[in-house]
Design a protein around this motif. Structure first.
Motif, PDB file in Angstrom:
ATOM      1  N   UNK A  51       0.831  -1.203   0.000  1.00  0.00           N
ATOM      2  CA  UNK A  51       0.000   0.000   0.000  1.00  0.00           C
ATOM      3  C   UNK A  51       0.865   1.254   0.000  1.00  0.00           C
ATOM      4  N   UNK A  52       1.918   1.243   0.803  1.00  0.00           N
ATOM      5  CA  UNK A  52       2.744   2.460   0.892  1.00  0.00           C
ATOM      6  C   UNK A  52       3.489   2.685  -0.422  1.00  0.00           C
ATOM      7  N   UNK A  53       3.991   1.605  -1.024  1.00  0.00           N
ATOM      8  CA  UNK A  53       4.697   1.791  -2.298  1.00  0.00           C
ATOM      9  C   UNK A  53       3.760   2.300  -3.383  1.00  0.00           C
ATOM     10  N   UNK A  54       2.500   1.861  -3.302  1.00  0.00           N
ATOM     11  CA  UNK A  54       1.544   2.311  -4.324  1.00  0.00           C
ATOM     12  C   UNK A  54       0.963   3.674  -3.946  1.00  0.00           C
ATOM     13  N   UNK A  55       1.519   4.317  -2.917  1.00  0.00           N
ATOM     14  CA  UNK A  55       1.075   5.642  -2.470  1.00  0.00           C
ATOM     15  C   UNK A  55      -0.394   5.650  -2.080  1.00  0.00           C
ATOM     16  N   UNK A  56      -0.879   4.512  -1.603  1.00  0.00           N
ATOM     17  CA  UNK A  56      -2.299   4.483  -1.255  1.00  0.00           C
ATOM     18  C   UNK A  56      -2.440   4.468   0.264  1.00  0.00           C
ATOM     19  N   UNK A  57      -2.453   5.665   0.867  1.00  0.00           N
ATOM     20  CA  UNK A  57      -2.583   5.721   2.323  1.00  0.00           C
ATOM     21  C   UNK A  57      -3.983   5.304   2.731  1.00  0.00           C
ATOM     22  N   UNK A  58      -4.945   5.675   1.887  1.00  0.00           N
ATOM     23  CA  UNK A  58      -6.325   5.309   2.206  1.00  0.00           C
ATOM     24  C   UNK A  58      -6.940   4.721   0.960  1.00  0.00           C
ATOM     25  N   UNK A  59      -7.658   3.616   0.997  1.00  0.00           N
ATOM     26  CA  UNK A  59      -7.967   2.833   2.188  1.00  0.00           C
ATOM     27  C   UNK A  59      -6.871   1.843   2.581  1.00  0.00           C
ATOM     28  N   UNK A  60      -5.984   1.485   1.640  1.00  0.00           N
ATOM     29  CA  UNK A  60      -5.061   0.378   1.905  1.00  0.00           C
ATOM     30  C   UNK A  60      -4.203   0.545   3.143  1.00  0.00           C
ATOM     31  N   UNK A  61      -3.478   1.666   3.226  1.00  0.00           N
ATOM     32  CA  UNK A  61      -2.545   1.850   4.338  1.00  0.00           C
ATOM     33  C   UNK A  61      -3.252   1.810   5.674  1.00  0.00           C
ATOM     34  N   UNK A  62      -4.355   2.530   5.738  1.00  0.00           N
ATOM     35  CA  UNK A  62      -5.067   2.623   7.013  1.00  0.00           C
ATOM     36  C   UNK A  62      -5.646   1.253   7.394  1.00  0.00           C
ATOM     37  N   UNK A  63      -6.171   0.551   6.382  1.00  0.00           N
ATOM     38  CA  UNK A  63      -6.789  -0.745   6.613  1.00  0.00           C
ATOM     39  C   UNK A  63      -5.764  -1.707   7.227  1.00  0.00           C
ATOM     40  N   UNK A  64      -4.559  -1.742   6.656  1.00  0.00           N
ATOM     41  CA  UNK A  64      -3.589  -2.734   7.133  1.00  0.00           C
ATOM     42  C   UNK A  64      -2.886  -2.292   8.407  1.00  0.00           C
ATOM     43  N   UNK A  65      -2.790  -0.975   8.664  1.00  0.00           N
ATOM     44  CA  UNK A  65      -2.236  -0.596   9.976  1.00  0.00           C
ATOM     45  C   UNK A  65      -3.242  -0.972  11.061  1.00  0.00           C
ATOM     46  N   UNK A  66      -4.537  -0.858  10.729  1.00  0.00           N
ATOM     47  CA  UNK A  66      -5.542  -1.247  11.708  1.00  0.00           C
ATOM     48  C   UNK A  66      -5.446  -2.748  11.970  1.00  0.00           C
ATOM     49  N   UNK A  67      -5.186  -3.509  10.909  1.00  0.00           N
ATOM     50  CA  UNK A  67      -5.011  -4.956  11.077  1.00  0.00           C
ATOM     51  C   UNK A  67      -3.808  -5.234  11.984  1.00  0.00           C
ATOM     52  N   UNK A  68      -2.771  -4.421  11.860  1.00  0.00           N
ATOM     53  CA  UNK A  68      -1.591  -4.633  12.698  1.00  0.00           C
ATOM     54  C   UNK A  68      -1.946  -4.385  14.163  1.00  0.00           C
ATOM     55  N   UNK A  69      -2.755  -3.354  14.440  1.00  0.00           N
ATOM     56  CA  UNK A  69      -3.090  -3.151  15.874  1.00  0.00           C
ATOM     57  C   UNK A  69      -3.957  -4.293  16.376  1.00  0.00           C
ATOM     58  N   UNK A  70      -4.839  -4.820  15.533  1.00  0.00           N
ATOM     59  CA  UNK A  70      -5.636  -5.981  15.962  1.00  0.00           C
ATOM     60  C   UNK A  70      -4.709  -7.169  16.229  1.00  0.00           C
TER      61      UNK A  70
END
Length: 1797
Positions: A51-70
């Motif tokens: 997600x970060x390489x594709x410059x997609x902070x939202x929704x991809x980046x946010x979605x997977x950082x949320x998965x990391x906190x879970x």
């Protein structure tokens, strides 16, 4: 989330996890989690990197950082160190992206904080983080230059998130960070400027204090001396002092043993004592800032704890002194707002010491600096600490604020020294258990014993006799189970439950015959355990009594509710959990007796099912749970036979009211089936028969109980749960020869040998569950389907009955029914990254061969719902059930979120109340650990984050929306709650739903009812915790919702007559304003982030899932991101235009116009100028009729002007070149040669254009005072700046709009008229918003509008009304500030620029024209101007002082006050801060000397000074004294003003004024005195609270001694009150100086023999106070002295002639004798709450003087009556200190006739 070390080996992953949650391994399916975690982690790494390489902070980046906190919540930090560092670095880069949208920033920051939380996992070698990006972010957000103009909207939480983030990153700042920070922020350290606060706040937040010792020279050694010096030199608690204390506290904690604190200890303790703000003496006035700026107790405690230990015992000595001096404040009879602080101190200090001991003795070694052995706390240190704090804690047990703090303190103290702590607590507890009259005492002592329970039961080497107290305590606590006193009942339950959890209730008395190797204590315990059985039976009798007194018939009238009240449900909970704990811990023998007893009680009575029935059924359930087999044998056959017998006759089935006995047996049966499912299988035939008989009873109460039975049968057979919670694995039924239970008293569970007995459903049970579903659920669904198709008639009651059965089947078997299937709804959000949901394994293997009942239910219920809505919408009860069913179909997988939350909470409470913080390492009792593993299982079942949104969900959410907008209010509100929960569960479903909700608000629809309209508004509003549809942080959404809300004002259904609708719109607007955060327009990702992401994708163990990206994909990502930015911008402009269209609609009610304008004002930004059309609109709003809109207009235009501001060029400048002075080698603050050029000097002012332009102006007033900034930037010269005086055609379009309006005389006239109106009479304040507007106008357009404004200003200035004066002040202030960049012809702000303004103000501030108000105002303006310039205008300050000095004798009070205030500012610069050069500004010292000269005439006079000022014009003799008095009044005002403002008190000079004040200050408390006396008194009170430097102590005492010889008794009296406060507020400074202590003792004892009675009495009070706070000690010398004085012989009374006047002058002998008696009395009154050893004798001495002449007799009486009053409460205890003879005399005295005489 508690984690635990890596315990027994499972299948090892390919890496060493940092720290995982150990509880996962204990789950019955724990072995499958290893693979699951690896899979999940690989997905997260792959997709996040992608997600970060594709410059997609939202929704991809946010979605997977949320998965990391879970992931962290589920598995802890189960990843390798390399991954840990990569995650942190990636998130650090993401968080610090400069243009990142604020809500994303907070999301990333919270995760980053979580990753950095356990700092021991990563050392400084593993990780280094830069500090500057964080500082830039804080500067940008917390000190935002545009937020106050409404160009940025930050959430409230942002400050604490950012500060926590800095705290978490701090240990990893590079080693030279400290130097860089000091260079960066030292220039801000100008104590007269707000920037000081900012500098110290930054230092407190950022300075690293955990560097290893070899780097200390790069760490705190760079700044420690400088800061501690600064702290000690400040006396009046400025705002930043607290931050310094926090910094020192942290420094001390991180570097125990590396800093020698001894030299500072007395000062530190004095300041801590002062900051408790305790009241002292009588007429004390508290300085308000002492309350607001006091230290944070938590940090003070940290600091004290960190300084303890080490070779010198200085800190402990002072700590004992501190508690001795404040002990009496803890007595329960004292109360005040200072009490909370004192309680906090007590609660935090022991826990902090325990934390330190844990760190030194038990904690695993980490990379953090260890405490050197020389400074570790020794056992002796611990004992001393416990001894000094235990007295106050025991007093605090009965405090007015409750006993919670004391109980927590005792819990921690008992861990350290049980033998010192527990006995005194027990001493208080036993009598409290006996008393009937003081229930408060009982609850307080019991809650404290609960705190120390674990230490008591464990015994241990320090306190082996502890356990012997347990049985006596338990037996005596039984009467507390009392139906008439609720709080007593609850605390008793808690007490009994706590002890029985810790101890196996097994009778071990038989061991005494078998073994002879027992210790004395063990023998005693063995014989005592014989009482256990008796205890259990007595407890049960008590409970039965409680139950019988709380049956419905007894506690309710007929008409009242049938539900349990809140209190009853709490008692029920307490009763059932306590009983269940007791039975769990019982031996088999005791259990059998108890089972027999509870069975007989249950079957021999018939209970109503609402209250008593529930309690009895709970007790039976507890029994069955403990030993299912024996108990079920008794209960099931009995209940089944009774029920079968009572339902033989079919008529019963149709009765509306059922027989009580039938209901009671059904209730009992339904509760006892909540046990281990395997044990129920043998009874399945009987149970199924009962269900067939009773499920379709007509009586609602009956079929609901039967449904409960079905529900519990299903749950028992299908769920996973532990079946026992005993405190020892395997229970207690082993023969006593092998197993000796006493060894297990208070033993913690062993996490790796818990041996949890799990119930995991067997195939038989699953078959049985499906059989139940087929038999009972299927037929109901078929019936309902026929009814919904119109094939079959059903009554409403039947429909409700069917639905109840369906719902109970669903929540009984939700665990084994697979989730709903369906097509995923695509295209809601485009993403280049997979957004798949994660499936967690929770121990269930779904049987897919069977029919999925969940799907069938969903199908039938939806059909039924539409049928009911179309045909019988008023059947609300069925609709309620349908809403419940839909909610559970969507969510329910075996447990409900709210139940889980409350269990998690109560788990934490129990854990806290019983944990052992000293040893740590999860030393919890077994039951608690099992509970935690169970919670881990539930957490997994409830983790449904990121669910895919499928069409079946879409249908059901639409049904909920339909119900949320239906006709009945109650249906709507229940449906809305379910609707909000569903919205929060599925990804992106809000985007699908919003258009459907907005349909109801469209103005062009005519078929919307008012109910639908209201329902839709509620759906937009959301509940307090969930999603708010009206305000999602996303352009796509608000572009739809905001305009719709404004336009809905034209809808036919909208009516402003209905208050509920008006309130809804208010709430909506308010919520949007409160929650709105600026939404980003720029979503680009910097290269640094991409680099980290690539590293992450390459990382192994586990390898990231997914391939490395191709360049095409990356290009596509960049393309997408550009489109996204363009789209956001387009949306932004569309939204502004749509809102403008909405607001301009005809007939739009005014309310909606306001809402619309409010929305528009939220859309101002600092990175985009508002579209021109909106600018035109806001400028028109300035002259709108409604004041609300005018206010919004003013704010908005001020913001727009900021957007239009042109950039001004800046250049670097070297201050040393300008001054021509080399850079100094060390730091010196204040007036130095190199900042001399900044001073105002009328000789070298820029008077010509050329001089003006070559002069270098510095706008920042704080620069150069302390040090210069590294790179100093000032504005470039005028010709390099943007052009001034532009013509209209040179302006851009946006500027032209404003230009045209403000050049239009009519517009300006109207505007000024509005602005000079009064807002609220007398409440007119200078309004910063209006000032910003004018500042912007003059800054952007320089003097273009002056010609239009000038006539108005002249007109306003002449008008003396407050509102017009305020208006002109706002405009002129704006003009002065806005003219910063005007050229010489136009003018400006460096004092050297503003010289003409100062000259004008200084000409004649006090002309007296226009009355005192104008004079005071002029001085105020002058003071404002000078205060702004701070230290840079010494010359002007001298001129002003010279001008004011002769005028100090002013007559008007308000002018005097203002002069006092101005003087404070003049002398503020004269500070004695460390390394500060002497100032060039005026010195207090010289001024005071001159004043004293003028006050001489007053000093020399003896008689009392009266306030005789002649008439105001000063006709009459103006002699020196009158002048002196007037002067004194002004001086008093000055001293009062400076007590609150200046940094340090110029003690030496002001001391010389003291004798004068002592003379004037009145003695009594009376407000009718004239101003002079009141002020003198106030001034003394403030001065006595001042903080003294050690070197000032002798000077003060000198003055006091001198005054003690004064001839005025008022002065001698006032010294004493002054002394009391002064000593207490500087306690340790005095105690550190032996000579001073002796002087004070001498002074007080001398005044005891004063000839004036009042002075003698005050001296006695002072003496008693000094003894009470342990400043003076009661030694034999003092006592002897007083006894000697008492023996003074009195002259014989002569027989007087009746005619002669009685001689009133007391003889010297009488005075001496009185002095002795007063001395004894002071000693007695100095210990109001206890009886020290010397007290009885003194009382005897005193009683001998009862018949002496007055005033002695009076003193003795008063003393005795006081003694009686204070010792009355605990007289039983105190009596023991006296001998029998003494008691006789005393009793005589206290009740003798003379006592009442």
């Amino acid at each position: 989330m508690a984690g635990s070390g890596n315990g027994p080996p499972g299948e090892a992953p390919g890496f060493v996890p940092q720290k995982e949650i150990g509880y996962n391994k204990l789950l019955p399916y724990g072995d499958r989690l290893e693979a699951e975690a690896s899979r999940l982690l690989a997905q997260i790494k792959g997709n996040l990197g992608r997600a970060v390489q594709l410059q997609e902070l939202w929704p991809g980046g946010l979605f997977w950082t949320r998965k990391l906190s879970t992931y962290i919540r589920l598995y802890g930090r189960k990843f390798s160190k390399e991954d840990h560092v990569l995650f942190i670095k990636l998130l650090y880069e993401l968080v610090t992206i400069p243009k990142l949208e604020i809500s994303m920033m907070q999301g990333f920051a919270r995760l980053l904080i979580n990753l950095l939380k356990k700092k021991e996992l990563l050392s400084r070698d593993d990780l280094e983080l830069p500090w500057r990006p964080l500082y830039e972010m804080l500067e940008r957000i917390l000190y935002s230059k545009t937020e106050h103009l409404g160009l940025n909207w930050f959430p409230n939480s942002v400050e604490s998130v950012l500060k926590t983030l800095v705290k978490s990153c701090r240990p990893y700042f590079p080693e030279n960070a400290s130097t860089e920070m000091l260079d960066e922020w030292r220039p801000l350290m100008c104590p007269f400027d707000v920037t000081m606060q900012k500098a110290i706040t930054y230092f407190e937040l950022f300075l690293p204090t955990s560097l290893p010792p070899e780097l200390h020279h790069k760490g705190f050694k760079l700044w420690f001396d400088e800061f501690i010096g600064l702290w000690f030199s400040v006396q009046n608690l400025p705002q930043w002092e607290g931050h310094l204390v926090n910094l020192f506290a942290r420094l001390a904690t991180d570097n125990i043993g590396y800093i020698d604190w001894d030299p500072y200890v007395p000062k530190i303790f004095t300041r801590i004592l002062r900051s408790l703000n305790l009241p002292v003496g009588s007429g004390q006035v508290l300085v308000p800032r002492f309350l607001t700026n006091a230290y944070d107790i938590g940090h003070a405690v940290m600091w004290i704890t960190a300084m303890m230990g080490g070779p010198s015992k200085l800190v402990q000595k002072h700590l004992s002194g501190l508690f001795n001096s404040i002990a009496s404040f803890y007595h329960p009879s004292n109360n005040g707002r200072w009490l909370n602080k004192l309680m906090k101190l007590l609660q935090r200090l022991p826990s902090s010491v325990v934390r330190r001991l844990h760190r030194e003795r038990y904690k695993k070694k980490t990379w953090l600096t260890p405490v050197p052995d020389s400074h570790k706390l020794t056992d002796q240190d611990v004992t001393d600490f416990v001894e000094c704090i235990i007295q106050p804690v025991l007093l605090a047990m009965f405090s007015k604020t409750g006993s919670l703090e004391a109980a927590q303190a005792l819990q921690n103290l008992a861990l350290m020294r049980p033998e010192l702590v527990i006995p005194p607590v027990l001493e208080k507890t036993y009598p409290a258990l006996e008393t009937l009259t003081e229930p408060h005492q009982l609850t307080a002592t019991l809650s404290c014993v609960i705190g120390v329970a674990r230490s008591l039961v464990s015994g241990g080497k320090w306190f082996p006799e502890g356990p012997t107290h347990m049985l006596p305590l338990l037996m005596r606590a039984l009467p507390g189970v009392d139906p008439n006193d609720f709080s007593k009942c609850m605390i008793t339950f808690q007490f009994i439950a706590t002890f029985s959890t810790l101890v196996p209730l097994v009778d071990c008395s038989s061991v005494l015959q078998e073994r002879d190797d027992l210790t004395e204590v063990e023998r005693e315990l063995c014989s005592a355990t014989a009482e256990f059985e008796d205890f259990v039976l007595q407890f049960m009798d008590r409970c039965f009594g409680l139950i019988e007194s709380s049956t419905l018939e007894q506690t309710r009238e007929e008409t009242e509710t049938e539900k349990m009240t809140h209190l009853e449900s709490l008692v029920e909970l307490g009763l059932s959990s306590t009983f269940s704990t007791i039975l769990t811990q019982c031996s088999k023998e005791i259990f059998k007796v108890a089972l027999e007893k509870v069975f007989n009680f249950a079957v021999s009575n018939i209970f109503e099912t609402r209250v008593a029935g529930r309690m009895v059924a709970d007790m039976c359930r507890a029994a069955v749970k403990c030993c299912p087999e024996e108990s079920l044998k008794l209960f099931v056959p009995h209940c089944c036979s009774v029920i079968t017998h009572l339902t033989i006759n079919d008529d019963v089935l149709h009765d509306e009211e059922l027989d009580k006995e039938l209901l009671w047996n059904l209730q009992l049966l339904s509760e006892i089936t909540r046990v281990d499912g395997k044990k129920l299988l043998p009874y399945r035939e009987q149970l199924v028969k009962i269900l067939q008989r009773t499920l379709h009873l007509t009586c609602k109460q009956g079929y609901i109980l039967s449904c409960n039975l079905l529900h519990h049968l299903l749950r028992s057979t299908t769920l996973i749960y532990p079946t026992e919670y005993c405190s020892v694995p395997g229970g207690f039924d082993k023969p006593l020869s092998e197993y000796f239970p006493i060894k297990d008293w208070g033993k913690p569970g062993d996490l790796w040998n818990l041996n949890i007995q799990w119930h995991v459903p067997s195939s038989k049970e699953i078959t049985f569950a499906y059989y139940l579903l087929d038999s009972f659920l299927q037929p109901e669904l078929t019936k309902l389907e026929h009814y919904a198709n119109g094939k079959q008639e059903m009554s409403r009651d039947d429909v409700q009955q069917c639905l109840t059965i369906v719902h109970n089947c669903l929540i009984g078997s939700g665990n084994i029914l697979p989730p709903l299937k369906g097509e995923r709804i695509a295209h809601l959000v485009p993403s280049l990254v997979s957004l798949e949901e994660t499936k967690l394994y929770t121990g269930v293997n779904y049987d897919l061969s069977r029919e999925n009942h969940r799907e069938t239910m969903a199908r039938v219920i939806r059909k039924l719902l539409h049928y009911i809505l179309n045909n019988s919408e008023d059947d609300t009860k069925s609709l309620f059930l349908i809403i419940k069913i839909i909610g559970d179909l969507l969510q329910f997988q075996g447990s409900h979120k709210h139940e889980f939350d409350s269990r998690w909470k109560s788990f934490n409470l129990v854990k806290k109340s019983m944990e052992n913080r000293l040893q740590g390492k999860k030393q919890h009792i077994r039951a608690l650990l099992i509970d935690r593993v169970m919670l881990q299982h539930e957490l997994r079942t409830l983790t449904v984050e990121g669910c895919e949104y499928k069409n079946i969900h879409q249908d059901m959410i639409r049904d909920l929306l339909c119900l949320s907008t239906s006709s009945y209010g109650q249906v709507r509100s229940k449906a809305q709650q379910a609707f909000f929960t569903a919205l929060g569960t599925y990804n992106f479903c809000c985007r699908d739903i919003i258009p459907l909700v907005l349909e109801f608000l469209r103005p062009d629809r005519h078929d919307v009812t008012q109910q639908q309209f209201k329902g839709a508004l509620y759906c937009l509003l959301g509940n307090h915790s969930g999603v708010c549809l009206a305000n999602l942080h996303d352009w796509d959404c608000i572009v739809q919702t905001w305009p719709a809300i404004v336009s809905s004002g034209l809808s036919k259904a909208m009516s402003l007559e209905k208050p509920s609708i008006v309130r809804l719109f208010d709430d909506l607007a308010e919520k949007i304003h409160r929650q709105y955060e600026t939404i980003g327009l720029d979503f680009s990702v910097p290269d640094k982030c991409v680099e980290m992401a690539i590293l992450m994708q390459k990382a192994k163990n586990p390898s990231a899932s997914g391939m490395m990206l191709s360049s095409e994909e990356i290009q596509l990502g960049i393309q997408r991101q550009k489109e996204k930015n363009a789209e956001a911008l387009q949306n932004y402009e569309n939204l502004v235009n749509m809102l403008l269209d909405c607001v301009n609609q005809r007939n739009l009610p005014w309310k909606f116009e306001h809402i619309g304008i409010g929305f528009l004002s939220l859309l101002l930004r600092d990175d985009r100028v508002l579209p021109v059309r909106a600018i035109r609109f806001f400028v028109q709003c300035l002259n709108h009729d409604a004041i609300v809109i005018r206010k919004m207009g003013i704010s908005a235009v001020a913001g727009i002007l900021k957007q239009l501001k042109r950039a001004h060029k800046k250049v670097s400048l070297c201050p040393y070149e300008v001054s021509g002075v080399p850079k100094p080698s060390s730091i010196q603050a204040g007036d130095r040669p190199d900042n001399q050029w900044l001073h105002f000097d009328c000789e070298s002012l820029p008077k010509t254009k050329q001089a003006w332009e070559s002069c270098c102006f510095v706008e920042k007033t704080h620069w150069g005072y302390y040090t210069w900034p590294q790179n100093m930037v000032v504005y470039a010269s005028a010709e390099q700046q943007p052009k001034l005086g532009r013509r209209r055609e040179e302006l851009v379009e946006a500027e032209q709009i404003i230009y045209d309006r403000f050049s239009d005389p009519k517009f300006v006239e109207q505007l000024i008229k509005f602005l000079s109106l009064e807002d609220r009479k007398g409440k007119d304040k200078f309004n910063p918003r209006r000032f910003c507007l004018f500042k912007g106008i003059f800054r952007n357009f320089d003097d273009a509008f002056l010609p239009v404004l000038k006539p108005h200003l002249e007109h306003l200035v002449a008008d003396s009304h407050e509102s017009t004066q305020r208006c002109v002040a706002e405009i002129i202030a704006g003009l002065i500030r806005g003219s910063k960049h005007w050229t010489f012809e136009k003018e400006s702000r460096d004092p050297r620029k503003l010289h003409w303004l100062f000259e004008l103000l200084l000409e004649s501030p006090l002309s007296g024209e226009g009355g005192s108000f104008v004079d005071a105002c002029r001085l105020y303006v002058l003071q404002g101007g000078l205060a702004q310039q701070e230290w840079r205008v010494p010359e002007l300050l001298h001129r002003l002082l010279k001008y004011l000095e002769p005028k100090l004798t002013q007559v008007y009070k308000n002018v005097r006050e203002r002069i006092g205030s101005v003087l404070t500012y003049i002398f503020m610069i004269d500070v004695s801060l460390p390394n500060t050069a002497p100032t060039k500004s005026p010195h207090v010292h010289e001024f005071t000397t001159r004043i004293l000269e003028k006050l001489k005439p007053l000093m020399e006079v003896d008689e009392e000074i009266q306030n005789h000022v002649m008439d105001e014009n000063g006709v009459g003799e103006q002699d020196e004294r009158t002048q002196g008095i007037k002067l004194l009044k002004t001086i008093l005002k000055w001293l009062m003003a400076s007590a609150g403002r200046s940094f340090s008190t110029a003690v030496t000079e002001q001391l010389q004024l003291l004798p004068l004040f002592f003379k004037i200050a009145p003695v009594e408390n009376d407000n009718s005195y004239d101003e002079l006396k009141r002020d003198a008194k106030m001034c003394l009170s403030l001065m006595s609270q001042g903080l003294l430097y050690p070197q000032q102590v002798p000077l003060v005492l000198q003055v006091l001694k001198q005054t003690a010889r004064s001839s005025s008794w008022h002065a001698r009296y006032t010294i004493l009150t002054y002394l009391q406060t002064m000593v207490f507020y500087n306690l340790f400074i005095f105690l550190n100086n032996e000579e001073a202590v002796n002087d004070i003792r001498w002074l007080v004892i001398k005044l005891l023999e004063d000839e004036q009675l009042e002075v003698r009495e005050m001296a006695a009070t002072t003496l008693s106070g000094l003894l009470q706070c342990n400043f003076l000690t009661m030694d034999s010398l003092v006592q002897a002295h007083f006894e000697q004085l008492c023996k003074t012989r009195l002259p014989k009374k002569r027989k007087r002639d009746l005619g002669t006047v009685v001689d009133t002058i007391p003889s010297a002998d009488l005075v001496k004798r009185h002095a002795g008696v007063l001395g004894l009395s002071a000693c007695i009154l100095s210990s109001p709450y206890d009886v020290p050893t010397w007290m009885p004798q003194l009382l005897m001495d005193l009683s001998a003087h009862l018949n002496d002449p007055q005033p002695i007799e009076m003193t003795v009486k008063k003393t005795l009556s006081n003694f009686r009053r204070t010792h009355h409460d605990n007289w039983q205890e105190h009596k023991q200190q006296f001998t029998d003879d003494q008691l006789l005399v005393l009793t005589d005295l206290l009740v003798s006739p003379c006592y009442y005489a």
